[in-house]
Write an enzyme that holds these catalytic residues in place. Structure first.
Site, PDB file in Angstrom:
ATOM      1  N   ALA A  67       8.621   7.047   4.532  1.00 47.18           N
ATOM      2  CA  ALA A  67       8.438   6.675   5.937  1.00 47.18           C
ATOM      3  C   ALA A  67       8.893   5.230   6.100  1.00 47.18           C
ATOM      4  O   ALA A  67       8.871   4.453   5.144  1.00 47.18           O
ATOM      5  CB  ALA A  67       6.964   6.793   6.306  1.00 47.18           C
ATOM      6  N   GLY A 111       7.395   9.874   2.046  1.00 50.61           N
ATOM      7  CA  GLY A 111       7.733  10.923   3.017  1.00 50.61           C
ATOM      8  C   GLY A 111       9.026  11.648   2.678  1.00 50.61           C
ATOM      9  O   GLY A 111       9.225  12.800   3.080  1.00 50.61           O
ATOM     10  N   GLU A 114       7.984  14.162   0.261  1.00 53.08           N
ATOM     11  CA  GLU A 114       7.256  15.222   0.971  1.00 53.08           C
ATOM     12  C   GLU A 114       8.214  16.117   1.748  1.00 53.08           C
ATOM     13  O   GLU A 114       7.997  17.323   1.864  1.00 53.08           O
ATOM     14  CB  GLU A 114       6.205  14.586   1.899  1.00 53.08           C
ATOM     15  CG  GLU A 114       5.097  13.931   1.080  1.00 53.08           C
ATOM     16  CD  GLU A 114       4.153  13.093   1.912  1.00 53.08           C
ATOM     17  OE1 GLU A 114       4.643  12.158   2.594  1.00 53.08           O
ATOM     18  OE2 GLU A 114       2.956  13.363   1.906  1.00 53.08           O
ATOM     19  N   GLU A 134       2.570   5.802  -2.205  1.00 52.76           N
ATOM     20  CA  GLU A 134       1.700   5.358  -1.098  1.00 52.76           C
ATOM     21  C   GLU A 134       0.548   4.473  -1.545  1.00 52.76           C
ATOM     22  O   GLU A 134       0.143   3.561  -0.822  1.00 52.76           O
ATOM     23  CB  GLU A 134       1.144   6.592  -0.344  1.00 52.76           C
ATOM     24  CG  GLU A 134       2.176   7.313   0.510  1.00 52.76           C
ATOM     25  CD  GLU A 134       3.010   8.343  -0.251  1.00 52.76           C
ATOM     26  OE1 GLU A 134       2.921   8.397  -1.493  1.00 52.76           O
ATOM     27  OE2 GLU A 134       3.752   9.089   0.407  1.00 52.76           O
TER      28      GLU A 134
HETATM   29  N1  COA Z   1      10.654   1.621   4.952  1.00 48.37           N
HETATM   30  C1  COA Z   1      11.315   0.621   5.565  1.00 48.37           C
HETATM   31  N2  COA Z   1      12.349  -0.033   5.019  1.00 48.37           N
HETATM   32  C2  COA Z   1      12.729   0.333   3.782  1.00 48.37           C
HETATM   33  C3  COA Z   1      12.097   1.367   3.074  1.00 48.37           C
HETATM   34  C4  COA Z   1      11.012   2.029   3.707  1.00 48.37           C
HETATM   35  N3  COA Z   1      10.353   3.032   3.144  1.00 48.37           N
HETATM   36  N4  COA Z   1      12.697   1.511   1.876  1.00 48.37           N
HETATM   37  C5  COA Z   1      13.689   0.598   1.845  1.00 48.37           C
HETATM   38  N5  COA Z   1      13.706  -0.108   2.986  1.00 48.37           N
HETATM   39  C6  COA Z   1      14.615  -1.191   3.357  1.00 48.37           C
HETATM   40  C7  COA Z   1      14.260  -2.501   2.689  1.00 48.37           C
HETATM   41  O1  COA Z   1      13.221  -3.163   3.379  1.00 48.37           O
HETATM   42  C8  COA Z   1      15.579  -3.228   2.765  1.00 48.37           C
HETATM   43  O2  COA Z   1      15.755  -3.714   4.064  1.00 48.37           O
HETATM   44  P1  COA Z   1      16.432  -5.183   4.319  1.00 48.37           P
HETATM   45  O3  COA Z   1      17.815  -5.064   3.724  1.00 48.37           O
HETATM   46  O4  COA Z   1      16.448  -5.306   5.798  1.00 48.37           O
HETATM   47  O5  COA Z   1      15.565  -6.156   3.600  1.00 48.37           O
HETATM   48  C9  COA Z   1      16.591  -2.104   2.564  1.00 48.37           C
HETATM   49  O6  COA Z   1      15.916  -0.901   2.890  1.00 48.37           O
HETATM   50  C10 COA Z   1      17.077  -1.984   1.147  1.00 48.37           C
HETATM   51  O7  COA Z   1      15.956  -1.910   0.290  1.00 48.37           O
HETATM   52  P2  COA Z   1      15.845  -2.684  -1.100  1.00 48.37           P
HETATM   53  O8  COA Z   1      14.403  -2.712  -1.490  1.00 48.37           O
HETATM   54  O9  COA Z   1      16.546  -3.993  -0.999  1.00 48.37           O
HETATM   55  O10 COA Z   1      16.709  -1.704  -2.007  1.00 48.37           O
HETATM   56  P3  COA Z   1      16.572  -1.374  -3.549  1.00 48.37           P
HETATM   57  O11 COA Z   1      17.698  -0.445  -3.828  1.00 48.37           O
HETATM   58  O12 COA Z   1      16.436  -2.606  -4.350  1.00 48.37           O
HETATM   59  O13 COA Z   1      15.170  -0.573  -3.686  1.00 48.37           O
HETATM   60  C11 COA Z   1      13.536   1.116  -3.110  1.00 48.37           C
HETATM   61  C12 COA Z   1      15.009   0.671  -3.100  1.00 48.37           C
HETATM   62  C13 COA Z   1      13.519   2.462  -2.396  1.00 48.37           C
HETATM   63  C14 COA Z   1      12.997   1.249  -4.534  1.00 48.37           C
HETATM   64  C15 COA Z   1      12.671   0.080  -2.370  1.00 48.37           C
HETATM   65  O14 COA Z   1      13.290  -0.254  -1.126  1.00 48.37           O
HETATM   66  C16 COA Z   1      11.275   0.579  -2.050  1.00 48.37           C
HETATM   67  O15 COA Z   1      10.399   0.512  -2.896  1.00 48.37           O
HETATM   68  N6  COA Z   1      11.057   1.065  -0.800  1.00 48.37           N
HETATM   69  C17 COA Z   1       9.766   1.511  -0.357  1.00 48.37           C
HETATM   70  C18 COA Z   1       9.419   2.877  -0.897  1.00 48.37           C
HETATM   71  C19 COA Z   1       8.057   3.346  -0.436  1.00 48.37           C
HETATM   72  O16 COA Z   1       7.031   2.742  -0.697  1.00 48.37           O
HETATM   73  N7  COA Z   1       8.024   4.486   0.271  1.00 48.37           N
HETATM   74  C20 COA Z   1       6.818   5.107   0.736  1.00 48.37           C
HETATM   75  C21 COA Z   1       6.553   4.766   2.129  1.00 48.37           C
HETATM   76  S1  COA Z   1       5.027   5.519   2.681  1.00 48.37           S
END
Ligand code: COA
Length: 260
Positions: A67, A111, A114, A134
């Site tokens: 999400a 999400g 999911e 989460e």
């Molecule tokens: N929601 C909102 N933005 C997200 C996102 C999410 N779930 N996942 C990634 N992004 C955004 C980052 O904030 C970043 O935005 P920015 O460039 O404006 O700063 C962009 O996507 C790239 O993410 P980044 O973290 O720099 O990429 P990465 O390849 O190093 O890492 C992930 C990728 C997916 C491991 C990491 O972004 C992450 O942990 N995301 C959250 C995952 C999560 O907790 N999901 C469950 C949500 S309930």
């Protein structure tokens, strides 16, 4: 400059390929993307020439990284309650009358995981990573993860993923039965479409009934599930597809199913 479409739809033969398209945000699911996705699925549902759906993520980094976390900030419990009463992408997939295949490339988290769990078949590229992170945010899976994940990989493995928030690799996902196949990233979409085309060559009546009956096994007691299976089996007997399938076998030729 016009905004790019957040959900893309491409027709490949009888298979619809739906691409979540916010690669700069790792295809995180926000409100507009959920809404666009539901609209695209509705179009596919009404298109009788489409017999299977493949869902994937744009770019080479993520399927869906969960999400959109930025939407959580400042959201009140009542606002969240309202959001969660809307039709969900998860239910739309699970109840979809055609098979839905997740082609998981890169991060498949929260999400996104999911959404993949709601799909009928999951295949992964070798660089895919799966997780329910989460707990790292002080919340729990809210799109069916606590219910669908244990039903697919068993309670112990599901609890490990949900309680630790740790990611697992594509190979681990294969070992746990979370995905059906792991293939190199460059061929993954073609492979998913090929599975969709294989299903598209079968009777749409039988495929829809098979999906409904098999999915019901997750929630119905055995006797009720068996009754549903019998009813759907009998329904197939009233179809032109059943007559054609049996005739084609006896005449030693390929069947031509119409979905009637
Ligand atoms: N929601 C909102 N933005 C997200 C996102 C999410 N779930 N996942 C990634 N992004 C955004 C980052 O904030 C970043 O935005 P920015 O460039 O404006 O700063 C962009 O996507 C790239 O993410 P980044 O973290 O720099 O990429 P990465 O390849 O190093 O890492 C992930 C990728 C997916 C491991 C990491 O972004 C992450 O942990 N995301 C959250 C995952 C999560 O907790 N999901 C469950 C949500 S309930």
């Amino acid at each position: 400059m016009t905004e790019p479409e957040v959900v893309l739809l491409e027709q490949r033969g009888r298979v619809a390929v739906v691409t979540m398209n916010r690669p700069e945000k790792r295809n995180a699911l926000d409100g507009p993307m959920r809404c666009a996705f539901l609209g695209v699925m509705d179009r596919i549902r009404r298109d009788t020439s489409t017999r299977a759906v493949v869902i994937t993520g744009a770019g080479d980094k993520a399927f869906i990284a969960g999400a959109d976390i930025s939407e959580f900030e400042g959201r009140s419990p009542v606002d969240q309650y309202r959001v969660m009463r809307l039709p969900t992408v998860f239910d739309a997939i699970e109840k979809f009358p055609k098979p839905v295949i997740a082609a998981v490339n890169g991060f498949c988290l929260g999400g996104g995981m999911e959404l993949a769990l709601a799909c009928d078949i999951r295949i992964a590229s070798s660089n895919a990573k799966f997780g329910q992170p989460e707990v790292n945010l002080g919340i729990i899976p809210g799109g069916g993860g606590t219910q669908r994940l244990p039903r697919i990989i068993g309670l112990g493995h599901a609890l490990r993923m949900i309680l630790t928030g740790d990611m697992i690799t594509a190979e681990d996902a294969l070992r746990l039965g979370l995905v059906a196949e792991v293939v190199p990233a460059e061929v993954m979409l073609d492979r998913a479409v090929a599975i969709g085309e294989l299903i598209a060559s079968k009777s749409p009546v039988a495929v829809a009934a098979a999906k409904e009956a098999t999915r019901a096994s997750m929630s119905l007691p055995l006797d009720e599930g068996l009754r549903l299976e019998t009813a759907l089996f009998q329904l197939c007997f009233s179809s032109e597809d059943k007559a054609e399938g049996v005739r084609a076998f006896l005449e030693k030729r390929a069947a031509n199913f119409t979905g009637r």
